[in-house]
Design a protein around this motif. Structure first.
Motif, short mmCIF file in Angstrom:
data_model
loop_
_atom_site.label_atom_id
_atom_site.label_comp_id
_atom_site.label_asym_id
_atom_site.label_seq_id
_atom_site.Cartn_x
_atom_site.Cartn_y
_atom_site.Cartn_z
N SER A 252 0.82 -1.21 0.00
CA SER A 252 0.00 0.00 0.00
C SER A 252 0.86 1.26 0.00
N ILE A 253 1.95 1.24 0.76
CA ILE A 253 2.84 2.41 0.81
C ILE A 253 3.48 2.64 -0.55
N LYS A 254 4.00 1.58 -1.16
CA LYS A 254 4.62 1.71 -2.48
C LYS A 254 3.60 2.21 -3.50
N ALA A 255 2.39 1.67 -3.42
CA ALA A 255 1.35 2.08 -4.36
C ALA A 255 0.98 3.54 -4.19
N ILE A 256 0.93 4.01 -2.96
CA ILE A 256 0.54 5.41 -2.71
C ILE A 256 1.58 6.37 -3.28
N VAL A 257 2.85 5.97 -3.25
CA VAL A 257 3.90 6.81 -3.85
C VAL A 257 3.74 6.83 -5.37
N ASN A 258 3.46 5.68 -5.96
CA ASN A 258 3.22 5.64 -7.41
C ASN A 258 2.01 6.46 -7.81
N GLU A 259 0.96 6.41 -6.99
CA GLU A 259 -0.28 7.14 -7.30
C GLU A 259 -0.07 8.65 -7.27
N PHE A 260 0.73 9.14 -6.32
CA PHE A 260 0.85 10.59 -6.11
C PHE A 260 2.21 11.15 -6.52
N TYR A 261 3.00 10.37 -7.25
CA TYR A 261 4.30 10.87 -7.71
C TYR A 261 4.14 12.12 -8.56
N GLY A 262 3.15 12.12 -9.45
CA GLY A 262 2.93 13.28 -10.31
C GLY A 262 2.52 14.53 -9.57
N ASP A 263 2.09 14.37 -8.31
CA ASP A 263 1.71 15.52 -7.48
C ASP A 263 2.86 15.98 -6.59
N GLY A 264 4.05 15.45 -6.83
CA GLY A 264 5.22 15.89 -6.08
C GLY A 264 5.54 15.07 -4.85
N LEU A 265 4.94 13.87 -4.75
CA LEU A 265 5.22 13.02 -3.58
C LEU A 265 6.47 12.18 -3.81
N ARG A 266 7.35 12.15 -2.82
CA ARG A 266 8.56 11.35 -2.85
C ARG A 266 8.66 10.53 -1.56
N MET A 267 9.43 9.45 -1.60
CA MET A 267 9.56 8.59 -0.43
C MET A 267 11.04 8.38 -0.09
N ILE A 268 11.34 8.44 1.20
CA ILE A 268 12.69 8.14 1.68
C ILE A 268 12.58 6.97 2.65
N GLU A 269 13.16 5.84 2.27
CA GLU A 269 13.11 4.66 3.14
C GLU A 269 14.27 4.71 4.12
N ILE A 270 13.97 4.50 5.37
CA ILE A 270 15.00 4.57 6.40
C ILE A 270 14.85 3.37 7.32
#
Length: 438
Positions: A252-270
């Motif tokens: 779900s987390i990976k999918a949400i990043v793919n869904e909103f990437y065009g809106d400027g969403l980025r993910m940093i895995e830590i």
């Protein structure tokens, strides 16, 4: 060539091992006649090989020199490019210096390599100007980066002057941003050679979308609603996805990043052992024109681990307010994240019939700092069969429902029990065996 490179102001701060810098030095020595033909040829071939490596890594095609210069422009983080990312190319004195740089880059774009090729009896510059890449799978390179670079390269080829370059590049900054954050969806962190923080793009991120996850509609809606509010600049909460293993939390987390990437969403895995770097990570991205999810997968702590204290401080407990462009999304198989023991109750107090333990309260306070908690529980057998049937139909498997249920039941008994992950693994198995037999 080196004269054009020397005039760069905003884009002129480059390391000595930068390809552009090295080509400039080669052409300086070529024009000065200070090196032998053999030495110059060797140096040219060395840099051409490096250019071919970059082209292979990013799937570049056609004119590799133009692709490289476009890549250099859109990955160069300087005061001008970062300002354009945040507020656009507004009127200001800095535009004068930028136009000067784009005039130089256009000259590099149009550079005539005929003289050096004749003098050294080589044709490598001609070859890279009409390059045909070997067809390869998208997984071998970052298609998103490759397409953006080549699209900009074509626009720059069509630009008539420095103003055309200015418009094309600043338009790119406005639409996609600058540097690695503009080109990539997700990142990990590591330390550089000097001990500082370094972001590493994740190029092979799964292309899963929320519709690919069968079921869990209420959970997905909560996640989407919170994330949409976040990317639209409204108030949003940190999110904890907890529940049974294999139920789709990480997906779900990976999918949400793919869904909103065009809106400027980025993910940093830590990872847990990196929590002491959380403050540095936030400091590095808080002024960028993106929304960042700091992602912590399979988050849990044993009783002897104290890293959760770093996390508590960053989420809400520090002196500095957490920036509006950062949220923390975590997944865990534990509802309360931190393992509780009977020893936690040693400081239990009784007062007016109430029982209180400071140790337990400290541990439970971590989960309370996640404003949204979403439960992904193990599906019932009926839901499990529904997931299997839906995934099988999407995969083109036409076995009757009852046969699918019977085989799915046998599969889960010997493969870890009922879960969405088990259902997907069963359908993967069917795809291989079923497709072979039809």
């Amino acid at each position: 060539m080196y004269q054009e490179i020397a005039t760069l102001i905003m884009y002129g701060d480059m390391e000595e091992d930068c390809l552009l810098y090295q080509f400039g030095e080669i052409f300086r020595d070529f024009e000065a006649g200070t090196e032998s033909r053999a030495m110059l040829t060797r140096r040219v071939y060395t840099q051409i090989k490096r250019l071919l490596t970059v082209a292979t890594d990013y799937g570049f095609d056609r004119n590799l020199w133009h692709n490289y210069l476009a890549y250099y422009l859109i990955t160069n983080e300087n005061p001008f490019s970062i300002t354009c990312e945040k507020v656009g190319a507004n009127e200001g004195s800095v535009n004068h210096f930028a136009i000067n740089d784009f005039r130089a880059v256009k000259a590099l774009f149009d550079y005539d390599f005929t003289e050096i090729e004749k003098a050294l009896d080589i044709d490598c510059f001609t070859r890279i100007s009409h390059y045909q890449a070997i067809e390869k799978k998208e997984l071998m390179y970052n298609k998103n980066v490759s397409e953006k670079v080549q699209e900009l390269s074509v626009r720059l080829e069509e630009a008539e002057d420095a103003q055309g370059f200015f418009d094309a590049v600043t338009g790119f900054y406005r639409d996609y941003g600058v540097g690695m954050f503009g080109l990539n969806k997700a990142f990990r962190i590591t330390s550089d050679s000097a001990g500082g923080l370094k972001f590493l793009p994740i190029n092979n991120m799964e292309k899963v979308m929320l519709d690919d996850l069968v079921g869990y509609e209420i959970q997905k809606k909560k996640l989407v609603d919170n994330t949409r509010a976040f990317v639209e600049g409204r108030k949003a909460n940190n999110v904890l996805l907890f529940g049974d293993s294999g139920t789709g939390k990480s997906t779900s987390i990976k999918a949400i990043v793919n869904e909103f990437y065009g809106d400027g969403l980025r993910m940093i895995e830590i990872y847990k052992h990196q929590f002491q770097e959380l403050s540095n990570v936030i400091a590095a991205v808080k002024n960028r024109n993106y929304k960042f999810i700091i992602y912590m997968d399979d988050l849990s702590f044993e009783e002897f681990e104290i890293e959760y204290k770093f996390l508590k401080a960053v989420i809400e407990g520090g002196v500095e307010t957490k920036p509006d462009n950062i949220l923390i999304y975590a997944t865990s198989n534990r509802r309360h994240l931190i393992r509780e023991t009977w020893n936690d109750r040693n400081d239990m107090e009784n007062e007016n019939g109430l029982h209180r333990s400071d140790t337990m309260q400290e541990k439970l306070s971590l989960v309370n700092r996640f404003g949204v908690t979403i439960n992904y529980s193990k599906p019932s057998q009926k839901e499990y069969f529904e997931i299997v049937i839906e995934l099988a139909r999407r995969a083109g498997i036409t076995l009757p429902d009852e046969e699918l249920k019977a085989e799915a039941n046998k599969w889960e008994l010997s493969h870890g029990g009922i879960s969405g992950r088990t259902a997907q693994q069963f359908v993967n198995y069917l795809e291989g065996t079923y497709c072979e037999s039809v």
